[in-house]
Design an enzyme around this catalytic site. Structure first.
Site, PDB file in Angstrom:
ATOM      1  N   HIS A 142      -7.236  -4.617   9.998  1.00  0.00           N
ATOM      2  CA  HIS A 142      -6.917  -4.374   8.596  1.00  0.00           C
ATOM      3  C   HIS A 142      -5.589  -5.013   8.174  1.00  0.00           C
ATOM      4  O   HIS A 142      -4.692  -5.220   8.984  1.00  0.00           O
ATOM      5  CB  HIS A 142      -6.974  -2.880   8.234  1.00  0.00           C
ATOM      6  N   ASP A 176       0.816  -1.211   0.000  1.00  0.00           N
ATOM      7  CA  ASP A 176       0.000   0.000   0.000  1.00  0.00           C
ATOM      8  C   ASP A 176       0.851   1.262   0.000  1.00  0.00           C
ATOM      9  O   ASP A 176       2.067   1.205   0.179  1.00  0.00           O
ATOM     10  CB  ASP A 176      -0.953  -0.009   1.209  1.00  0.00           C
ATOM     11  N   ASP A 214      -7.770  -2.561  13.906  1.00  0.00           N
ATOM     12  CA  ASP A 214      -9.160  -2.887  13.557  1.00  0.00           C
ATOM     13  C   ASP A 214      -9.224  -4.131  12.656  1.00  0.00           C
ATOM     14  O   ASP A 214     -10.253  -4.414  12.069  1.00  0.00           O
ATOM     15  CB  ASP A 214      -9.851  -1.688  12.890  1.00  0.00           C
ATOM     16  N   GLU A 268      -9.634  -1.782   5.168  1.00  0.00           N
ATOM     17  CA  GLU A 268     -10.321  -1.459   6.407  1.00  0.00           C
ATOM     18  C   GLU A 268     -11.610  -2.285   6.521  1.00  0.00           C
ATOM     19  O   GLU A 268     -12.112  -2.793   5.513  1.00  0.00           O
ATOM     20  CB  GLU A 268     -10.672   0.030   6.406  1.00  0.00           C
TER      21      GLU A 268
HETATM   22  C1  GLP Z   1      -0.553   0.484   8.654  1.00  0.00           C
HETATM   23  C2  GLP Z   1      -0.183  -0.332   7.405  1.00  0.00           C
HETATM   24  C3  GLP Z   1      -0.386  -1.810   7.611  1.00  0.00           C
HETATM   25  C4  GLP Z   1       0.212  -2.217   8.945  1.00  0.00           C
HETATM   26  C5  GLP Z   1      -0.525  -1.530  10.072  1.00  0.00           C
HETATM   27  C6  GLP Z   1      -0.035  -1.904  11.452  1.00  0.00           C
HETATM   28  O1  GLP Z   1      -1.850   0.947   8.632  1.00  0.00           O
HETATM   29  N1  GLP Z   1      -0.867   0.081   6.238  1.00  0.00           N
HETATM   30  O2  GLP Z   1       0.166  -2.524   6.536  1.00  0.00           O
HETATM   31  O3  GLP Z   1       0.149  -3.609   9.109  1.00  0.00           O
HETATM   32  O4  GLP Z   1      -0.364  -0.132   9.894  1.00  0.00           O
HETATM   33  O5  GLP Z   1       1.038  -1.107  11.803  1.00  0.00           O
HETATM   34  P1  GLP Z   1       2.032  -1.396  12.985  1.00  0.00           P
HETATM   35  O6  GLP Z   1       2.907  -2.519  12.525  1.00  0.00           O
HETATM   36  O7  GLP Z   1       2.814  -0.120  13.137  1.00  0.00           O
HETATM   37  O8  GLP Z   1       1.207  -1.736  14.171  1.00  0.00           O
END
Ligand code: GLP
Length: 241
Positions: free
Chosen positions: A138, A67, A136, A143
């Site tokens: 995702h 992404d 959440d 989402e």
């Molecule tokens: C972001 C990314 C995801 C990631 C998520 C969790 O929103 N787009 O790909 O898995 O955050 O992030 P973290 O690893 O900092 O908890």
């Protein structure tokens, strides 16, 4: 789903890197699906260490990231391009021409999504997709929704995600409201999936992802239907199991 329960973030990072290293060693020209966020940073550090020790060669590796924020140029220090370049790519011998990330600056959302799906197709699909997990549920930026998105698309980020990601920006107003992301379908087409999860704050959602109903309200729950998923999670994240 294969579940490895490890002690902490460092142990998760070592095992995550070992699984990715095994993929690169067994198929030097593999296609890696890569992820951002704080979760994979330790894994990338371990991969860089393996490269520096002469144990890994990225020269033929190809990559496709999950992404990218919409509207952030590559040189913005919060863009996922910037993240990937600084946390992995510049430290190893990957050919930057073989790395792919959605173009957050393409104003034509439909064209960008179609282009990115075509890129993944032209690579022959993803061999190993690395995933973190949002609070959440995702994956990428898929989402909670009424349906699983099949292809790369443009999303409106939820308040929870904007809140969670504001720590990286000067103020909450600077957090982009939209992003381009592979769809759950795109992710499910990867041959293998590696999900990394760390921390007590992810324990409830991880339990739902693995043991709850498969529902687009918990996007990662679709992984229950994938034939080759490895979950590496620490004790805190698995504390509700
Ligand atoms: C972001 C990314 C995801 C990631 C998520 C969790 O929103 N787009 O790909 O898995 O955050 O992030 P973290 O690893 O900092 O908890």
């Amino acid at each position: 789903m294969r579940i490895y329960k490890v002690k902490d973030y460092d142990a998760m990072s070592r095992k995550g890197a070992a699984i990715i290293a095994a993929q690169i060693i067994s198929k030097p020209d593999c296609v890696l699906g890569l992820a951002t966020g704080s979760t994979p940073i330790g894994t990338y550090k371990n991969l860089i260490a393996a490269y520096n020790a002469g144990d890994l060669d990225f020269s033929q590796v190809k990559s496709a990231n999950l992404d990218e924020y919409r509207g952030l140029p590559r040189d913005n220090d919060q863009s996922y391009y910037y993240f990937m370049y600084n946390n992995l790519f510049k430290h190893v011998n990957i050919d930057m021409n073989n790395t792919n990330i959605p173009d957050g600056m393409n104003p034509d959302a439909d064209a960008e999504c179609a282009r990115y799906e075509e890129v993944i197709k032209s690579l022959g699909g993803v061999d190993l997709q690395l995933l973190g997990l949002g609070h959440d549920g995702h994956i990428g930026f898929n989402e909670p929704n009424d349906q699983f998105d099949k292809f790369t698309h443009c999303v409106n980020l939820t308040e929870m995600t904007i809140e969670a990601n504001k720590r990286f920006f000067a103020s909450i107003d600077d957090v982009p409201r939209q992003a381009y992301t592979m769809g759950c379908g795109t992710i499910m087409r990867a041959r293998k999936i590696l999900m990394l999860v760390s921390g007590a704050d992810k324990a409830d959602i991880l339990y739902q992802v693995v043991n709850g109903p498969v529902t687009p309200q918990v996007p990662a729950s679709i992984l229950q239907f994938h034939p080759d998923v490895t979950l590496v999670a620490d004790e805190a994240a698995l504390s509700k199991f």
